[in-house]
Enzyme design. Structure first.
Site, PDB file in Angstrom:
ATOM      1  N   GLY A 171       0.828  -1.191   0.000  1.00 20.75           N
ATOM      2  CA  GLY A 171       0.000   0.000   0.000  1.00 20.75           C
ATOM      3  C   GLY A 171       0.869   1.250   0.000  1.00 20.75           C
ATOM      4  CB  CYS A 172       0.180   4.694  -1.137  1.00 21.18           C
ATOM      5  SG  CYS A 172      -1.482   4.901  -0.457  1.00 21.18           S
ATOM      6  CE1 TYR A 173      -1.402   8.141   4.088  1.00 22.50           C
ATOM      7  CE2 TYR A 173      -3.262   6.681   3.713  1.00 22.50           C
ATOM      8  CZ  TYR A 173      -2.754   7.951   3.857  1.00 22.50           C
ATOM      9  OH  TYR A 173      -3.597   9.044   3.761  1.00 22.50           O
TER      10      TYR A 173
END
Lengths: 374, 374, 374, 374
Positions: A171-173
């Protein structure tokens, strides 16, 4: 958006030169109507070793890509209802949507890079807990590799020789958060971790929602997901794999200290900045931290350790992650910050980086673009 | 910007009705060429009990206000080089600039509300430490009241009867940060405090700087002031006044735990969001926290406790502060968030609120404007 | 968004003082869930002569206003399904929705100010042509007054004595466009007119649409409505009423020269800028134009003629319109520019201005707020 | 901004593959500290046939490029005070700064592409008139080629064989404006032309100015340069070269109709949209216009004729220009719109396109990057 008259030949198109003699890899993208899908097309279109064999999107069979992504109207692609025959398939679907299809495809020898969460978590019980669905292929979770090359490069490379090849792309986070603190985690320095993250709006996807309209977002900032953001699961899984022994991320009395993660929506389109606040397990110094980070990332093609707080704009459109670490002598806390473009290093670019490793290609192939600023 | 032909009479101007019979208070603004100065004019122009007697700005003697603040071109004000005779003076100057003038003025019976930092800190040694100058009037610091009405309302009211009346109006970050955590601090619940704050660009003032140009700021987010932001001094001073005893903000082994404060620049013009991450001194519950906050602020005209994370846009242009508190059952941490308009509740509005209290006026006079959204 | 504990009494709320002795006017808003509806509430809440008797919105019966408009969560209003009994009703509905209800209401003696287009055009055949519906009450169109006070002030005032009182409040683009060129039109100076208009996103309403998402709008500008924007009908109707004789807006050979109008979407929330390019019917000079404009607007409380190109930000949140006129000596063309806040002078504020005139109140009542900048 | 430890080797850097065997061209950039300079570096760094031999910027001798352009901190370049020995030099300086140096350099056989205005205008008297300086090398103006490949491709190619090679690379506004109307001009269809242009802020350069600060620009739009923008000179020069005979752009009575050009500042960083309003010399139809445009641009690698109004965002970061033409049956006017990225097709990209032509390279070399959206 459609061009009145497309360019007469491929050579007149602004496409990449494709010099190499070797056989080209046919790739498909499932879920090409979203932002991550568009970004995969943008990058793969210029990848020197790749042919885009098919782009799939539900309910858009036969539509030219320019109808969905006007900036790509000059490219020759058309959306299909069914997955094309391909050597590798990128999935860019909402959670729960790929886990049914991927194992079969992988069993047929197709390499799969899943940009959704369905193959990121190793523990099947995490899916009902964090995503609200029973994973239909729990056995496949053990085989899948978490596609953060900076943590799992060897595993990604060794996938090449395995019968089933599945990458759960991060995921990006988690990408930004893990790259910010990984050197500290490996060194057993994290006693307490608060991640306060800031994201542009494109991270929320392309579906229209009232709270994502321009008028709602512009000139405003807010926290969200305060009751538990799903990305916590990934972050804790990977941190647990990094810490050297039980003494870290654990209280004096042995109780686990869970990671605090609070994301914020920022009035910008792209970019994630993860601000991490760490209480260290022992006294450290600024030179010690700088050495730790410089060494951790000196061989990394896409991670740059910088000497002042980085800005999201300075990695825009690129696969770069910039990291900065600072020891606050007054409070004794460590501040570690990372920035990425959420759609590149946080999604499509990172997936291609894993794809490159998995295929024995140069890790940077197709990802050499410099950031776009101002 | 100048009007070709100003409105023929005051009645044709869009000005405030001024119904009250009582004697009006003559006010002046020193430093009217900055953002806080303009905001004071915007609000005071419509204050029912006030006449603007003078607006001072260096090097702009005789210039109509529209030359500096085009949105105010329709008002009749002209900038002066010298301070007008006034009953009350607002100072909106950079640090170190008001401390020479204020004591004399205050000794003459003029009420002073200083929006700069020169009268916020009670300990004279804090000025060389945090602001790099020796305070020229250390004795005045003891008399000055920190102008956060929610913490010091009675002191502000009692100033009316004092021979010298000086208010050190709080900084924008401390306003949001303190209102976010004050109920926890009073209850002795803060064992550890991280303040991760986000501000719009107007907080940096109106002087042109490369890093504040549109092209630099837009579509980007970054941390700054990581080596120690001056607002920390205020936050720690006020928190120390709130905590009931030594057991809070102190380690198990008695060592003080300083406040971590990291501000960020957000691509928006106005607004501050303070995200505060608190490890509590004991187990708490969500209902307990909600009760604590509701009670703390139920009599406050400008603080609203809301049931979900607030957005800066929803207080834009108003003197409101919205606060939200959340207990994370997984980690045991408390998340407390506050939003304000940095130029209103974080500057001009709050100064007028203190001015009202000091003059025995209704606290909300001139500040009733609702937020402007979207 | 809901407040945990609302303020204990109205006096603690940041509301307007309401000093006047006279009977207050009960108003209702139909369509209170949209942006114009919210803006009506924001302004009427502080209007000294008004009580808000009811707020209507479909499918939101019983919901507190804060659920729809979080910035208004501190006000006491609740949305209803049915129109409250009121002396005056503001309609803020999509086209075609008010024309059925308004005539009955007006026949009952209720003053109606319709912010939608249903009562702006006098010629019934314009509705099928521009809006695609047959007007159900063509007779009422003759009675309705086009609510641009700068053009129809006397008619609006004289409505007070009429049995049915209906105001068709102007569209946002026509307001800016007409105020930009009205002095030229009256003087018979327009030989040819191109209106190139720029609008913030809030003009498109609050319904979520993919092309209005933050990610789609931010960092982009585009023209739209190029095949014929409905606001052209209003602009041409009103211009026809202004020009002194047939010689203007007509070719040398007597053929009518229709108005060219092209709107653009700008990445900002509020504001309209109308740039109008005029080829004059005869040679003019800059001093002549300035005199023409200064005289035309010198008695206007809300129109300011300025000496340089105005910015939308400098009227934000106010009912002001700023106008600038420039003669290009090189080309002989006239450039006339107007800026407004599309939700105030372009919608709610202008409607209240007409309401004030219709009720014999001071024209500026409730509209004295200065612009909010930066 | 500096990297703590730069990447160990070029291969680990995210740089372009450089496969071709042929001799590489050494280029220098004079004025590398501005936005156009940075953009040249971004694009040339990945150009397959180029080595960057030197980057010059006044007062920045020896500074790494990351100090000026943080997004380029990962590249190995250092700024110099003196021009490096190079086969070709790009100048990106303010007006008047290159005209002294360029002729000498060109006489020495160096190819010069000047991104400033000093070699765009062929008539020496235009320089005192529009730019306020006497051109020091009027003879060189006759030799220089206006570097808009879509209008002057053959001249650019034939420069290769000429003793002095100077390209005056077009301004950003003229590029968009000319590409919007060139097919109409060539067809003698323009009787009257209004160009209403919209630009992002980066077009104003990187020097800090109060009116370009984020707080001043954001949420606002305004016209500027209304007293005569310098780019008019280029537009008129090139249009004069396109129109087939005296009958166009001339009144019925033979008087020249000068071009009206009004630019606007839009709250976005990059992008220009030129909206052109044309009264045609004769009746035309939509199919006729579409055929005219499609044919005009069908062989162009970077101009795309699209079937609906284009957005600036959809060409962001690319060298593309999108054009749309629309006939308004109601008014008889033609609307022609073009969008570009002002720093790419409006500056650095276009200069490289001319450089490629001048060197006999593929026109698209180094410019194949697809647009970056959302």
């Amino acid at each position: 958006m459609t061009l009145l008259r497309p360019a007469p030949s491929e050579t007149a198109q602004p496409v990449a030169p494709r010099p190499r003699g070797q056989a080209r890899i046919r790739v498909a993208v499932v879920g090409a109507s979203g932002y991550a899908g568009a970004e995969l097309v943008r990058l793969l279109h210029r990848h020197p070793d790749v042919d885009i064999a098919g782009l799939t999107a539900r309910n858009r069979d036969g539509k030219p890509i320019g109808d969905e992504h006007p900036h790509l109207a000059g490219t020759p692609y058309v959306l299909d209802a069914t997955v094309a025959q391909a050597d590798a398939v990128f999935f860019a679907l909402p959670h729960g949507a790929s886990s049914e299809q991927v194992p079969t495809l992988a069993a047929d020898g197709v390499a799969v890079i899943d940009l959704g969460p369905d193959f990121r978590l190793h523990d099947p019980t995490d899916y009902p807990r964090w995503y609200g669905f029973e994973h239909p292929a729990p056995a496949a979770l053990a085989d899948a590799v978490y596609g953060l090359p900076e943590l799992h490069r060897d595993e990604l490379r060794s996938l090449a020789a395995r019968p089933t090849r599945i990458v759960g792309s991060p995921g990006c986070y988690p990408t930004a958060s893990l790259l910010a603190v990984a050197p500290l985690a490996r060194a057993g320095l994290i006693a307490d971790l608060v991640i306060d993250a800031k994201s542009g709006v494109s991270g929320a996807g392309s579906e229209p929602r009232p709270e994502l309209s321009f008028s709602a977002v512009n000139e405003s900032v807010r926290a969200y997901g305060t009751k538990g953001h799903r990305h916590v699961a990934e972050i804790e899984q990977e941190l647990a794999g990094l810490v050297p022994h039980a003494a870290t991320l654990v209280d004096a009395d042995g109780v686990a200290r869970d990671v605090t993660f609070v994301p914020h929506l920022i009035p910008m389109t792209r970019g994630i900045l993860a601000t991490t606040h760490i209480r260290p397990t022992r006294r450290v110094t600024q030179p010690e931290l700088e050495e730790l980070y410089a060494e951790a990332y000196e061989q990394e093609p896409f991670v740059q350790v910088v000497d002042s707080p980085p800005e999201t704009k300075h990695v825009l459109g690129s696969n770069l992650c910039r990291v900065h670490v600072h020891h606050d002598d007054r409070t004794g806390r460590i501040l570690a910050i990372a920035v990425i473009d959420n759609l590149v290093k946080g999604a499509a670019g990172q997936a291609i980086q894993a794809f490159n490793l998995l295929h024995g290609l140069p890790e940077t192939a197709g990802l050499e673009q410099l950031p776009l600023a101002p």
